[in-house]
Design a protein around this motif. Sequence first.
Motif, short mmCIF file in Angstrom:
data_model
loop_
_atom_site.label_atom_id
_atom_site.label_comp_id
_atom_site.label_asym_id
_atom_site.label_seq_id
_atom_site.Cartn_x
_atom_site.Cartn_y
_atom_site.Cartn_z
N GLU A 140 0.83 -1.21 0.00
CA GLU A 140 0.00 0.00 0.00
C GLU A 140 0.87 1.26 0.00
O GLU A 140 0.53 2.25 -0.65
CB GLU A 140 -0.99 -0.03 1.17
CG GLU A 140 -2.06 -1.09 0.90
CD GLU A 140 -3.16 -1.16 1.93
OE1 GLU A 140 -3.11 -0.42 2.92
OE2 GLU A 140 -4.08 -1.98 1.71
N ASP A 176 -5.73 -9.75 0.93
CA ASP A 176 -4.76 -8.72 1.33
C ASP A 176 -4.80 -8.44 2.83
O ASP A 176 -3.85 -7.91 3.39
CB ASP A 176 -5.03 -7.42 0.56
CG ASP A 176 -6.44 -6.87 0.79
OD1 ASP A 176 -7.41 -7.63 0.63
OD2 ASP A 176 -6.56 -5.69 1.16
N LYS A 219 -4.31 -5.94 -8.16
CA LYS A 219 -5.43 -6.11 -7.25
C LYS A 219 -6.47 -5.03 -7.53
O LYS A 219 -6.13 -3.86 -7.63
CB LYS A 219 -4.95 -6.01 -5.79
CG LYS A 219 -6.10 -5.95 -4.78
CD LYS A 219 -5.60 -5.53 -3.41
CE LYS A 219 -6.73 -5.25 -2.42
NZ LYS A 219 -7.58 -4.12 -2.72
#
Length: 354
Positions: A140, A176, A219
């Motif tokens: 992230e 995730d 993703k």
Amino acid sequence: MTIAIQDPTAVLDQSSSAISASQTAADTGRRIVTGDRPTGPLHIGHYLGTLVNRVRLQETGCAVTIVIADYQVITDRDGTGPLRDRVRTLIAEYLAAGIEPDRSVIFAHSLVPALNQLMLPFLSLVSDAELNRNPTVKAEALASRRSMSALLLTYPVHQAADILGQRGTLVPVGKDQLPHVELTRLIARRFNDRYGTIFEEPEALLSTTPAVQGIDGAKMSKTRGNTIPLGAGEDETAAIIRSARSDGLRRITFDPIARPQVANLLTIVAALTGDDPHQVADRVGDGGAVALKTLATEVINESLRELRRRRAELLTDVGYLDGVLLDGSARATATALGTLEEVRRAMGMDYFSG
Ligand code: ATP
Ligand code: MG
């Protein structure tokens, strides 16, 4: 081509074999806690990854709590964005998908400040090395194209406070989130060892589609802008899917390693129709990417038609949506205060309460 759409809550009743929650997922005693960041509208990854499981668990009688993680919006960006609209949209989407506010709790982090106090003892239970190892946090930070904020680094601890503060025991999430749930378990274990057992270690629950890819092959996520939003119009959905990456082979086969993008579309169709992805591939046969995309568009639009209608209707009554949030936040506050009291007592932090 005839499309049989099945009730999606019937498809996603298994968890990953890596997770031990599957046998007990239907237990009415489980307390479900999970949530989303209000960084944009929900997408098909949320729907198949966790939302359908939330609704299914609600239907089996589990207490479901959904956290709208508004403070976590600023883990990886400079501002909070149009929060009010985004939060209302999330609530409309939960309700349109089948979450019932009389049975389930929807709350916003900022409306339950008691949870933040839990974060302090929890932070003391993990090391910086453990936090720095988290692969999702690393991904992230990379996707945000900025240096890691301390809030992003400690985000999984924040999440532990959300889950344990609400006494969650089962957490339906996408893949995730597994490292985060693992950390919550570690924090629960260490707290219990140090101060006496008050927490149950929660388990993650994965759906059969725990990592839906976006149209660019990464993703699917709000931040990456590669989503098929639940609330997209039918033509918009067709345009998005037309632009999805695929390959030039005419014969459609299900091969997640060699043909990940084709496999992703097949997986989405399979999850929504209840078919096996290999069967879906056989049905498309030699039609190539064009036929596969046409099928995916039809299946998605058909599956989401009723949800989209209810979503649009709910969004016309923002007073109702706000009421759902305030009521849910009051209920979550009561639970969080109860947990905090227990935690303070266990730690000897209640020394001034008499
Ligand atoms: P952001 O880009 O802002 O982080 P997101 O799309 O990743 O947004 P989150 O709010 O972070 O969405 O995730 C909410 C929940 O949805 C989590 O349980 C997460 O695991 C799940 N989820 C998100 N994206 C996917 C996906 N592509 N496939 C399966 N589950 C997903
Ligand atoms: Mg995310």
